[in-house]
Write an enzyme that holds these catalytic residues in place. Structure first.
Site, PDB file in Angstrom:
ATOM      1  N   ARG A  51      41.795  33.743  37.186  1.00  0.00           N
ATOM      2  CA  ARG A  51      41.246  34.919  36.713  1.00  0.00           C
ATOM      3  C   ARG A  51      42.502  35.597  36.576  1.00  0.00           C
ATOM      4  O   ARG A  51      42.568  36.244  35.160  1.00  0.00           O
ATOM      5  CB  ARG A  51      40.528  35.601  37.665  1.00  0.00           C
ATOM      6  N   THR A  52      43.529  35.849  37.483  1.00  0.00           N
ATOM      7  CA  THR A  52      44.594  36.979  37.122  1.00  0.00           C
ATOM      8  C   THR A  52      45.395  36.423  35.978  1.00  0.00           C
ATOM      9  O   THR A  52      45.872  37.080  35.295  1.00  0.00           O
ATOM     10  CB  THR A  52      45.210  37.188  38.460  1.00  0.00           C
ATOM     11  N   LYS A  81      65.160  24.680  43.328  1.00  0.00           N
ATOM     12  CA  LYS A  81      66.452  24.609  43.561  1.00  0.00           C
ATOM     13  C   LYS A  81      67.210  25.556  44.610  1.00  0.00           C
ATOM     14  O   LYS A  81      68.341  25.415  44.716  1.00  0.00           O
ATOM     15  CB  LYS A  81      67.336  24.391  42.232  1.00  0.00           C
ATOM     16  N   ARG A 102      53.087  36.924  40.525  1.00  0.00           N
ATOM     17  CA  ARG A 102      52.389  36.779  41.605  1.00  0.00           C
ATOM     18  C   ARG A 102      53.264  35.840  42.648  1.00  0.00           C
ATOM     19  O   ARG A 102      53.746  34.946  42.181  1.00  0.00           O
ATOM     20  CB  ARG A 102      51.311  35.981  41.349  1.00  0.00           C
ATOM     21  N   HIS A 130      47.212  44.058  45.361  1.00  0.00           N
ATOM     22  CA  HIS A 130      46.652  43.377  44.328  1.00  0.00           C
ATOM     23  C   HIS A 130      46.414  44.542  43.190  1.00  0.00           C
ATOM     24  O   HIS A 130      45.173  44.693  43.128  1.00  0.00           O
ATOM     25  CB  HIS A 130      45.758  42.389  44.611  1.00  0.00           C
TER      26      HIS A 130
END
Ligand code: NCD
Length: 304
Positions: A51-52, A81, A102, A130
């Site tokens: 969704r986000t 890396k 995120r 959030h």
């Protein structure tokens, strides 16, 4: 708004103006289609998302921006890396006009903003915050209840690691007459930080251990899943058994009790409630796109 990092930065009047802007965008999206023309937005997701990521991407595209992204930055970026988040931000900001981030680290958005020269939008940082979800949750509550004061809200599930709960509480308690009923297993209770916040902002707070003791006239039931991926790191095991909602259970609540969930839903909710008009989690997810259009607009166009 220049960055969206935490709900701590959001004042009541900013929140209300964002909700008004969201309404304007939702009612007339065509008017906004060239708002971000020639802008490039980067989505940098180090954790899974449906969704986000997609609603932010759709929001950017619907405002006329182009997108660059690493779908799974943990595996597909130089993070494998050993590159630091800070260096990745320094690089990506040379390519893009805003970064939507995120990350599993609680402090990721704060770290990113320290080195950022372009807007950083926190799309979920660890178990902590959030903010865009908090905003879309408030927008949805206001849409259905037509008010943000004097609300009785049941928060259920993973109150410890559920970042959507944390952002929701920070925003809800900007309003008066808030009453919170918290239901979780012992291991996943609301952290003291949030209990203190509720106290400081004069919200009523009651703990529950079973669905049966929740007041039947709560305005909103906000259900969440157990954040298994975060629990594993802490060596905690917990079950959703004491808070599973199904149609029979939901029918014991008032005709004005709406059921929300940030999704994804797992075992804590039965799909037999989906056709109940009070089950509004799909509409909640849909609202996310408009709220995120408003966030992008404010971060990139108003830039206060
Ligand atoms: C939430 C999240 O990522 O914190 N999902 C979402 O963004 N709608 C909730 C969750 O994963 O449980």
């Amino acid at each position: 708004m220049k960055h969206l990092i935490s709900c701590d930065q959001i004042k009541k009047e900013d929140l209300l103006s964002l909700l008004t802007l969201t309404d304007k965008i939702k009612n007339n999206p065509v008017f906004y289609t060239e708002t971000l023309k020639n802008k490039v937005i980067a989505t940098l997701f180090y954790e899974p998302s449906t969704r986000t990521r997609l609603s932010f991407s759709a929001a950017a595209v619907r405002l006329g921006a182009s997108l660059i992204n690493t779908e799974n930055a943990n595996e597909n970026s130089s993070a494998t890396k050993g590159e630091t988040l800070e260096d990745t931000i320094r690089i990506v900001q040379g390519y893009a006009d805003a970064i939507i981030l995120r990350h599993p680290d609680d402090e990721a958005a704060q770290r990113a903003v320290q080195v950022a020269t372009i807007p950083i939008i926190n799309a979920g940082s660890g178990g902590k915050e959030h903010p865009s979800q908090g905003l879309l949750d408030l927008y949805t509550i206001n849409t259905y209840k037509k008010r943000l004061d004097n609300l009785k809200i049941a928060i259920i599930g993973d109150l410890k690691y559920g970042r959507t709960i944390h952002s929701l509480l920070k925003l809800l308690t900007l309003f008066d007459g808030i009453e919170i009923h918290a239901l979780s297993v012992k291991e996943l209770e609301l952290p003291p930080l949030f209990e203190n916040l509720l106290k400081k902002r004069n919200a009523k707070y009651t703990k529950h251990t079973t669905l049966n003791t929740l007041p039947k006239d709560v305005d909103i039931i906000y259900q969440t899943r157990i954040q298994k991926e975060r629990l594993q790191n802490e060596g905690i095991q917990a079950s959703a058994a004491s808070f599973i909602i199904d149609k029979k259970q939901f029918d014991t609540f008032s005709a004005d009790t709406y059921l929300m969930h940030p999704l994804p839903r797992i075992e804590e909710m039965n799909s037999d409630i989906d056709n109940d008009p009070r089950a509004i989690f799909f509409s909640q997810a849909h609202n996310g796109m408009y709220v995120r259009m408003a966030v992008l607009y404010q971060c990139l166009c108003e830039n206060k």
